[in-house]
Design a protein around this motif. Structure first.
Motif, PDB file in Angstrom:
ATOM      1  N   VAL A   1     -12.931   2.418   4.929  1.00 49.64           N
ATOM      2  CA  VAL A   1     -12.849   1.797   6.375  1.00 49.64           C
ATOM      3  C   VAL A   1     -11.926   3.254   7.188  1.00 49.64           C
ATOM      4  CG1 VAL A   1     -11.167   0.204   7.341  1.00 49.64           C
ATOM      5  CG2 VAL A   1     -11.964  -0.654   6.105  1.00 49.64           C
TER       6      VAL A   1
ATOM      7  N   THR B   1     -13.360  -6.269   8.602  1.00 45.22           N
ATOM      8  CA  THR B   1     -13.308  -4.949   7.006  1.00 45.22           C
ATOM      9  C   THR B   1     -12.894  -6.201   5.960  1.00 45.22           C
ATOM     10  OG1 THR B   1     -11.570  -4.260   7.289  1.00 45.22           O
ATOM     11  CG2 THR B   1     -13.661  -2.988   7.797  1.00 45.22           C
TER      12      THR B   1
ATOM     13  N   SER C   1      -6.839   0.665   7.950  1.00 45.18           N
ATOM     14  CA  SER C   1      -6.937   1.076   6.501  1.00 45.18           C
ATOM     15  C   SER C   1      -6.137   0.583   5.585  1.00 45.18           C
ATOM     16  CB  SER C   1      -8.375   2.288   6.434  1.00 45.18           C
ATOM     17  OG  SER C   1      -7.330   3.173   7.325  1.00 45.18           O
TER      18      SER C   1
END
Lengths: 243, 229
Positions: A186, A10, A196
């Motif tokens: 996320v 991510t 996240s």
């Protein structure tokens, strides 16, 4: 504890988000700075016809939440048919423009009050002295008045920039994919917290540190005359002290 | 003009104000504890308090609120699983007020710390010398004077926190902003309802400023005012 695979997957999204956050911040802060210079002069004016309209603007903006201001612009403006049919509608309906407008109107109000305070705090003697040694009006403004006001406002202005950086997180509510929106996505996809919101917090923390340190350098440069150590020359300071 | 939604929005003001007042109580508790910890002789307490104020003031409040809301839900789920209870949903009111209280506690820590430091030490020593107990010194000397010094910072923090309550609508609390969204969706008049919400916020801000400046005047009785100009 932290799943590094999720983090590495991510991270590119977070970096894109970081770019968006910085862009939003730079665009609104620079517009706010440009607008608040003339507005602060008007706000500090002795003429009520000039002062009161600016005061009303800053009072309304400072008395309402930024989230509501953003929603009025983003969700509210399309209510009017005249706006929907105007030529600038393609611009007005973009979330980017709405977020920029809301942030700029907001930071301009706070910065105007801050600068107006700095202007009012200018000692009259400073201006008189400058006029007395023969500087013209423009020279007084450019070389005496503004540098002084800027120096007085600088420490507070740092706070405003940091707060505006935090405020860009609200853009996540109008579909702009900045750092916080990435964190929320996320979280929704992986249902993990440190990877996240934890990563997003690390980004904001780092940005805050960078901004405050940059302003500290600026303050050291502009407020050097207030630093008691600055008067000691480097050579003298390097000399060992024999007591 | 408001399609009959005015009572619903105004009732949302009640939710907004209760979020704000509960958050304020939490913030004052964190702020006092933080100020006392920052002024304590223990390096550990000072370190914890400094870390608290530094980290919290470096993060956006919306991030903290979402973190507490979702994080709290994860913790609650784990607890429920380990105890074999039925699914419990985290209360957005609790998450919102705790986060706002925790965040603004960090700002109030600095306000209260400054206010306590503004009281001359000699007064506290004099109180003890007259034979007052620790509690009497606190309630008759430190607190009343601290309030006077804390009011300007407190007013500012209250106004900022009042506006920050708008964020609780994002975690699903039924406050004014949330209700304005519902009314907008039903009537297709979003400008009307968000502007109404803005006007109500402005009214609450104005009343707060008037009341708190009255309080400041009251606590400044007996203090000579500097004559400006």
């Amino acid at each position: 504890m932290i799943n590094w695979q999720i983090v590495s997957e991510t991270l590119p999204f977070f970096l894109d988000g970081l770019w968006i956050t910085l862009l939003l911040l730079a665009l609104s802060i620079s517009a706010g700075l440009v607008l608040s210079i003339p507005l602060s002069v008007a706000r500090a004016s002795a003429n009520p016809w000039i002062r009161i309209p600016v005061w009303s603007y800053t009072y309304v903006i400072r008395g309402t939440p930024l989230l509501v201001q953003l929603f009025i612009i983003y969700y509210g403006l399309p209510q009017f048919e005249a706006i929907r049919e105007s030529a600038i509608w393609p611009v007005l309906r973009s979330p980017w423009f709405c977020a920029w407008l809301a942030f700029t109107l907001n930071t301009t109000a706070y910065t105007t009050e801050m600068f107006a305070g700095a202007i009012r705090a200018t000692p009259a003697g400073e201006i008189e002295a400058a006029r007395a040694i023969g500087l013209g009006r423009l020279q007084v403004l450019r070389d005496v008045f503004w540098p002084g006001a800027w120096r007085r406002a600088l420490p507070q202005y740092c706070n405003e920039v940091v707060q505006m950086m935090h405020a860009t997180a609200l853009a996540s509510t109008v579909t702009i994919v900045e750092i916080l929106r990435v964190a929320r996505d996320v979280y929704t996809n992986y249902l993990v917290l440190p990877e996240s919101f934890g990563i997003a917090a690390a980004f904001y923390l780092t940005l805050t540190i960078i901004l405050t340190q940059t302003f500290r350098l600026l303050e050291r440069h502009y407020l050097r005359h207030l630093d008691p150590r600055a008067s000691v020359s480097k050579a003298a300071a390097a000399e060992p002290i024999h007591a | 003009m408001f399609y009959g939604y005015l009572p619903m929005i105004v009732a949302g003001l009640g939710v907004t104000l209760s979020v704000a007042s509960v958050s304020l109580l939490v913030a004052c508790a964190f702020g006092l504890a933080g100020a006392i910890a920052k002024l304590s002789p223990s390096p550990l307490l000072r370190g914890v308090a400094t870390a608290y104020t530094t980290v919290i003031r470096s993060l956006p409040d919306l991030l903290l609120m979402l973190g507490v809301f979702y994080g709290g839900q994860i913790l609650l789920n784990r607890l429920v699983d380990s105890q074999g209870w039925d699914y419990i949903e985290i209360d957005p009111f609790a998450a919102g007020t705790l986060t706002l209280g925790f965040v603004f506690g960090a700002y109030l820590t600095e306000t209260f710390r400054g206010a306590i430091l503004a009281i001359p030490r000699g007064q506290i020593e004099a109180g003890h010398a007259c034979g007052l107990t620790r509690w009497q010194v606190l309630s008759n000397i430190t607190l009343p004077q601290m309030i006077r010094h804390a009011i300007p910072g407190f007013t500012n923090n209250w106004l900022v926190m009042l506006k920050a309550t708008a964020l609780v609508s994002i975690i699903g609390l039924d406050d004014m902003v949330h209700r304005a969204g519902l009314a907008s969706a039903a009537t297709r008049a979003p400008f009307t309802f968000y502007a109404l919400t803005g006007v109500i916020y402005l009214a609450v801000t104005t009343v707060s400023i008037l009341v708190l400046s009255g309080v400041e005047r009251r606590f400044s009785r007996g203090v000579r005012r500097e004559v400006v100009r």
